[in-house]
Design an enzyme around this catalytic site. Sequence first.
Site, PDB file in Angstrom:
ATOM      1  CG  LEU A 101     -11.046  14.623 -25.702  1.00 11.29           C
ATOM      2  CD1 LEU A 101     -12.144  15.074 -24.740  1.00 11.29           C
ATOM      3  CD2 LEU A 101     -11.476  14.855 -27.142  1.00 11.29           C
TER       4      LEU A 101
ATOM      5  N   GLY B 124     -16.375  -2.701 -22.089  1.00 10.33           N
ATOM      6  CA  GLY B 124     -15.002  -2.294 -21.808  1.00 10.33           C
ATOM      7  C   GLY B 124     -14.847  -0.827 -21.475  1.00 10.33           C
TER       8      GLY B 124
ATOM      9  CD  GLU C 170      -9.556   1.397 -15.050  1.00 11.90           C
ATOM     10  OE1 GLU C 170      -8.861   0.353 -15.083  1.00 11.90           O
ATOM     11  OE2 GLU C 170      -9.291   2.402 -15.727  1.00 11.90           O
TER      12      GLU C 170
ATOM     13  CB  VAL D 277      -6.444  15.075 -18.333  1.00 13.48           C
ATOM     14  CG1 VAL D 277      -7.713  15.926 -18.258  1.00 13.48           C
ATOM     15  CG2 VAL D 277      -5.742  15.052 -16.985  1.00 13.48           C
TER      16      VAL D 277
ATOM     17  CE  LYS E  38      -6.781   8.406 -14.508  1.00 14.76           C
ATOM     18  NZ  LYS E  38      -6.804   7.806 -15.846  1.00 14.76           N
TER      19      LYS E  38
ATOM     20  CE  LYS F  90      -9.604  10.869 -16.344  1.00 13.26           C
ATOM     21  NZ  LYS F  90     -10.792  10.496 -17.145  1.00 13.26           N
TER      22      LYS F  90
ATOM     23  N   GLY G 191     -12.463   4.426 -23.690  1.00  8.45           N
ATOM     24  CA  GLY G 191     -12.250   3.448 -24.743  1.00  8.45           C
ATOM     25  C   GLY G 191     -10.791   3.342 -25.106  1.00  8.45           C
TER      26      GLY G 191
ATOM     27  CG  ASP H 107     -10.018   7.867 -13.504  1.00  8.43           C
ATOM     28  OD1 ASP H 107      -8.841   7.520 -13.674  1.00  8.43           O
ATOM     29  OD2 ASP H 107     -10.725   8.343 -14.397  1.00  8.43           O
TER      30      ASP H 107
ATOM     31  CB  ALA I   4      -9.161   9.394 -23.629  1.00  6.21           C
TER      32      ALA I   4
END
Length: 836
Positions: free
Chosen positions: A629, A680, A683, A625, A595, A698, A814, A694, A627
């Site tokens: 989607l 996981g 971060e 933004v 990003k 976005k 993920g 983060d 992942a």
Amino acid sequence: MATEELVSQHWRVHKFGGTCLADAQRFRQVADLLRSQREVPYSLAVVVSAMAGITDALLELADLAASRDEAYLEALQKVQQRVISVWNELDCEAGEKVSERILSDASDLAEVLRGVFLAGVCPDSSRDLVSGFGELWSAIILAAYLESKGETVRSLNARDALRVEHSDTGPGVLWEESRRLFEPWIQKAATDFVIITGFVAVDADGAPTTLRRNGSDYSATIFARLLSARSVTIWTDVSGVMTADPRRVPEATLLPEISYDEAMELAYFGADVLHPQTMGPAVEGAIPIHIKNLDDPEAGGTSILPYANKPASKAAPRSAVKGLSSVEGRALLSLEGSGMIGVPGVASRMFAALREAKVSVTMISQASSEHSICVGIAADQGRLAHDVVARAFHEELARGQVQGVELSGPYSILAAVGDDMVRTPGVAACFLSSLANAGINIRAIAQGSSERNISVVVDEAESERALRSAHAGFYLSGQTIAVGLIGPGHVGRELLRQFAQQRDHLQRDLNLDIQVRGICNSRLMLLDEDGIDLEQWEGQLAAKGIAFHMEEFVEHVQSSHLPHSVILDCSASAAVAGNYANWLERGIHVITPNKMASSSATSEYERLKEICGRKSSRFFYEATVGAGLPVISTVRDLLHTGDRIERIEGVVSGTLSYLLQCLSPEKPFSMVLAEAHRLGFTEPDPRADLSGLDVARKAVILGRELGLSLEMGDFPVESLVPEGLADCADVSEFMSRLVEFDPEIEARRAAAAGRGEGLAYVSRIEVAGACEVGLRSYPLDHPLLRIQPADNIFVITSERYSSKPLMIQGPGAGPEVTAAGVFGDFLRLAESLGGG
């Protein structure tokens, strides 16, 4: 024997090139093949070249003798010994007789060379006589070997039957005289095989001459025409005509059939096909030509056929093109001037000057305004051509009627060829867009009225990349994209796994070839010229990786011969993101879930957009933004179709979504965070997630898609990192001490629960108002709370979606879904480049 009687014999002609007759084993192979090719009622005429390398060796003898270098004698002995050794290795009963004939010819050759040595000059007639001995020896050896196998054979020295005359356009056949000489001879050739020397002939005065380079192929079609043969088969060491030069386009494929016209167009521009003049006699007689590989005689090869009665085709632009070829070492000579407009004879004067200087023009392009004429010529004739044209227009240049004569280069001429191009709209568009997508600048364009050929001039340094790009653009091969992956962590590793898993499908169904040429982390890089094995890359990086150097990595990924290069930045590094502008300027595409670039200073972000608008480079960042989607693409579709977005709010951090969805009196904040870290979902340092930065990035990215001028720091961002833990030395200390602050979060959860609400960490972007990022409470039936742990949800309110906002929901964290988002962008890139 009349021509009609010759036709009744149903002749087929076979021609064998020098590589097919290189040694004794090859002679055996040719003889076995010929014996297998006999087919009633056909008779076989066999045209042979000199053994590989012999013609060059003979010409070297002539040069040595002409320079009075006695080394020609030793060189002649080597040539003689090679020919004799090939014959001796065949071990035939007629061995001594044939050896004596070869030695006799060598003696005659020595006499000719002696005369050249004494004169100190080698006239063309002597040079032609010397260079033709190779074909004589091939014919003698093959005929004798076939006879030793019980075949009836008759040999013809083509100089006894073939008369030609030379002109500026090359050797031309004197057909009437040749028929008069040939027909009496062929009447007596009632044998299994007729062996004919290629390359050699006599001129109108009966003096020895040759058909020049590629002359044996020409001999084959000439004798096919004299025999009214049913076919000509050219046996060589290649499998046929390819869609492009396989040495430059490894993905090139075999063309089973092409027309005479297509073959001539491809040959003119350097393809490994018969010379256009060579095909002339076959074209006149409508005789099919087959090109086949001696080492794979059962393979189909390529048939060159007359397509005069071929029905009109409804081919698509891609299938209308049969092949591409290119010729290197070209220059452009341009004549420009306002005084040329409407003036008759300008072009004729230019071409007359070039003709006088014996400069061949390979391409012509003239603007309809008549302001300029541009011609393609050989680069080594460029200065000569410039000077003669400048002299021809000296007066106009002095008066300013012609502004200049310009020479530029070096260039390559790239040609797309196909009979169906004339009936198919969109071929030129497909050709030019393929080159544009590869960042290839076109210097000139030419298309003949037949529309069978479109030629473009490109920089010679970009020739191979242009050729491969156009080849892929016409679906003659897969679209090859060179890939460099930075950051093979969770997301990068998963992306490489998905590439490996889908590779066969992409090649088979989408015609897409992913060539991962480089993988690097912050310390090491693995580079491979032929593409990294995606099943073994981790071990290879550890064992063969070299010290990481960014410029070296990028140089390797952007190979000069591959049309498209992309860097996949799967790191979270601002330093790596700082290179995007440079990569895009160089024509390298960028795809990333990082990003940093898209949320950087507005000036830097606008610069990336400006470069993409100006260059052919693409910058994809859907996975920054949501992942995997489709958030950014949906927002763009709404705006491009005229909708007006008023608000976007959502849970846009899969990590924070997981934490707050799993929070309960039994599972306090510290416990849930530890679980997410282990899975996981966070971060490496969870404070990066808890800080809210983060989510803020976005929000900036989405706001900019909506046309807002947003910067980081322009709106409030609530951090979930307790103030007392912000300065912890390391992650372990932070995680161990977080339990001290569980009561604070539990108190906010309990207060919301008491109101019948739940907590969500939300980003809210108001087009007409302010933006905010932070922890908020909502009724339990609110869409922002009706999600699964780790999900993202985006609620878009617009003019079209006012009473019922548009919602995009799914996993937002993920490596699998993030890698899939990057993969989706990669496929969008491939589609935009003409592949996939």
